[in-house]
Scaffold this active site. Structure first.
Site, short mmCIF file in Angstrom:
data_model
loop_
_atom_site.label_atom_id
_atom_site.label_comp_id
_atom_site.label_asym_id
_atom_site.label_seq_id
_atom_site.Cartn_x
_atom_site.Cartn_y
_atom_site.Cartn_z
N SER A 163 -7.33 12.59 28.53
CA SER A 163 -7.87 11.78 27.44
C SER A 163 -6.71 11.10 26.72
O SER A 163 -5.56 11.56 26.81
CB SER A 163 -8.59 12.68 26.43
OG SER A 163 -8.88 12.00 25.23
N TYR A 205 -9.00 20.04 20.14
CA TYR A 205 -9.36 19.19 21.29
C TYR A 205 -8.09 18.49 21.83
O TYR A 205 -7.84 18.48 23.03
CB TYR A 205 -10.43 18.16 20.91
CG TYR A 205 -10.79 17.25 22.07
CD1 TYR A 205 -11.43 17.76 23.20
CD2 TYR A 205 -10.47 15.89 22.06
CE1 TYR A 205 -11.73 16.93 24.29
CE2 TYR A 205 -10.78 15.06 23.13
CZ TYR A 205 -11.42 15.58 24.24
OH TYR A 205 -11.71 14.77 25.32
P1 NDP Z 1 -20.53 14.65 28.74
O1 NDP Z 1 -20.86 15.55 27.61
O2 NDP Z 1 -21.47 13.53 29.06
O3 NDP Z 1 -20.29 15.52 30.08
C1 NDP Z 1 -19.60 16.73 30.04
C2 NDP Z 1 -19.81 17.47 31.34
O4 NDP Z 1 -19.05 18.70 31.29
C3 NDP Z 1 -21.27 17.85 31.56
O5 NDP Z 1 -21.63 17.62 32.89
C4 NDP Z 1 -21.29 19.35 31.26
O6 NDP Z 1 -22.26 20.00 32.07
C5 NDP Z 1 -19.89 19.76 31.70
N1 NDP Z 1 -19.52 21.02 31.05
C6 NDP Z 1 -19.26 21.22 29.73
N2 NDP Z 1 -19.05 22.54 29.49
C7 NDP Z 1 -19.18 23.16 30.70
C8 NDP Z 1 -19.09 24.53 31.10
N3 NDP Z 1 -18.83 25.51 30.23
N4 NDP Z 1 -19.30 24.83 32.41
C9 NDP Z 1 -19.56 23.84 33.28
N5 NDP Z 1 -19.65 22.53 32.98
C10 NDP Z 1 -19.47 22.21 31.69
O7 NDP Z 1 -19.09 14.07 28.40
P2 NDP Z 1 -18.08 13.12 29.24
O8 NDP Z 1 -18.67 12.70 30.52
O9 NDP Z 1 -17.63 12.07 28.30
O10 NDP Z 1 -16.87 14.13 29.46
C11 NDP Z 1 -16.26 14.37 30.70
C12 NDP Z 1 -14.78 14.59 30.50
O11 NDP Z 1 -14.20 13.41 30.00
C13 NDP Z 1 -14.43 15.71 29.50
O12 NDP Z 1 -13.35 16.45 30.02
C14 NDP Z 1 -13.99 14.93 28.26
O13 NDP Z 1 -13.07 15.66 27.47
C15 NDP Z 1 -13.34 13.74 28.91
N6 NDP Z 1 -13.19 12.56 28.06
C16 NDP Z 1 -14.29 11.96 27.48
C17 NDP Z 1 -14.12 10.85 26.69
C18 NDP Z 1 -15.25 10.17 26.00
O14 NDP Z 1 -15.01 9.41 25.05
N7 NDP Z 1 -16.50 10.38 26.41
C19 NDP Z 1 -12.79 10.24 26.50
C20 NDP Z 1 -11.73 10.97 27.13
C21 NDP Z 1 -11.93 12.07 27.90
P3 NDP Z 1 -23.30 21.11 31.55
O15 NDP Z 1 -23.52 20.90 30.09
O16 NDP Z 1 -24.51 20.89 32.39
O17 NDP Z 1 -22.63 22.39 31.87
C1 8X3 Z 2 -12.28 11.64 23.97
C2 8X3 Z 2 -11.68 10.48 23.26
O1 8X3 Z 2 -10.47 9.75 21.12
O2 8X3 Z 2 -12.46 11.12 20.89
O3 8X3 Z 2 -11.31 12.36 24.66
O4 8X3 Z 2 -10.41 12.07 21.64
S1 8X3 Z 2 -11.24 10.90 21.67
#
Ligand code: NDP
Ligand code: 8X3
Length: 248
Positions: free
Chosen positions: A137, A150
């Protein structure tokens, strides 16, 4: 032969979009997450030939081990691991944070990533081939207020990625990371524990879509054997840093 990818957190957002785009690019995908209904919906959408659902909580080492050990032989040689599962929980100054939120972020974003990587990398090392892409991220590159833990977990993902590059270098395993800025997924709904969160968080500018990040991951995964894309930082045009946005 068709390559096999394992995508963690494929029930939503970036992971789901990545699984779908990888299949379009010729991969078979092992899709993982906790929500069984979502996993089986995606499995149905992709089809049984090209997808295999594995339900487990990435924070539980025993569940991770049991799930990965249950893989049928035809799905065992994993060519690509996309460590995507992760979350932010809470957005308050550190002294107001809930301990449970800290545990959840550290256990998922750091320990969960490690649990899956250890098992999958062992067979990559044996085969002297493979690729690992960690979803980091902008929070792994900058720290911001109300996001201490985070940001710390994503800084850890950056450090782990760099160290993995070195550890796996003798075995021809590519290691890289993709670091997104604001992507409209379920991320903010989970972080703020508010089903309406996206209406506020992404108001006044155009955030990235999950497909934009999937696109970068597929690019990384489809380079020639001698090319490793080690780091991609992707921001919305309206975002200049973790906290600076051009909002209308
Ligand atoms: P979502 O919440 O849409 O997806 C998160 C995914 O992670 C879900 O499929 C969830 O599945 C899975 N997950 C969470 N906890 C667990 C667990 N304990 N066991 C197994 N699976 C888990 O968010 P994003 O798609 O945005 O996030 C994906 C990645 O991208 C993360 O690592 C996030 O930090 C990163 N990210 C996101 C950004 C954003 O702005 N959206 C920016 C930068 C990075 P389930 O709940 O079914 O278990
Ligand atoms: C998710 C993006 O800026 O909320 O990783 O940390 S931010």
């Amino acid at each position: 032969m068709t390559k096999i990818a394992l995508v963690t957190g494929a029930t939503s957002g970036i992971g789901k979009a990545t699984a779908l785009q990888l299949v379009q690019s010729g991969f078979r995908v092992i899709i993982t997450g906790r929500r069984k209904d979502r996993l089986f919906q995606l499995h149905q959408q992709i089809g049984a030939t090209n997808s295999l659902p594995l339900q487990f909580d990435i924070r539980d080492h025993k569940q991770v081990q049991a799930a990965l050990n249950s893989l049928p032989q035809a799905w065992q040689p994993i060519d690509l691991l996309v460590n995507n599962a992760g979350l932010a929980a809470g957005l308050e100054p550190l002294h107001e944070n809930l301990l449970d939120d800290w545990e959840q972020m550290i256990d998922t974003n750091v320990k969960g990533l490690l649990y899956v990587t250890k098992i999958v990398s062992q067979q990559m090392v044996k085969r002297q081939a493979g690729q690992i892409i960690n979803v980091s991220s902008i929070a792994g590159k900058e720290a911001y207020g109300k996001g201490a833990v985070y940001c710390a977990t994503k800084h850890a993902v950056e450090a782990l990625t760099k160290a993995m590059q070195i550890d796996f270098n003798p075995y021809n395993i590519k290691v890289g990371r993709v670091s997104p800025g604001a992507v409209e997924t379920e991320f903010s709904i989970v972080r703020l524990k508010d089903a309406q969160a996206n209406e506020k968080v992404y108001a006044g500018y155009q955030p990235l879509k999950a497909e934009d990040i999937a696109d970068a991951i597929v690019y990384m995964a489809t380079r020639p054997v001698h090319v490793n894309i080690a780091d991609i930082l992707i921001l919305p045009t309206a975002q200049a840093s973790a906290t600076v946005f051009n909002k209308k």
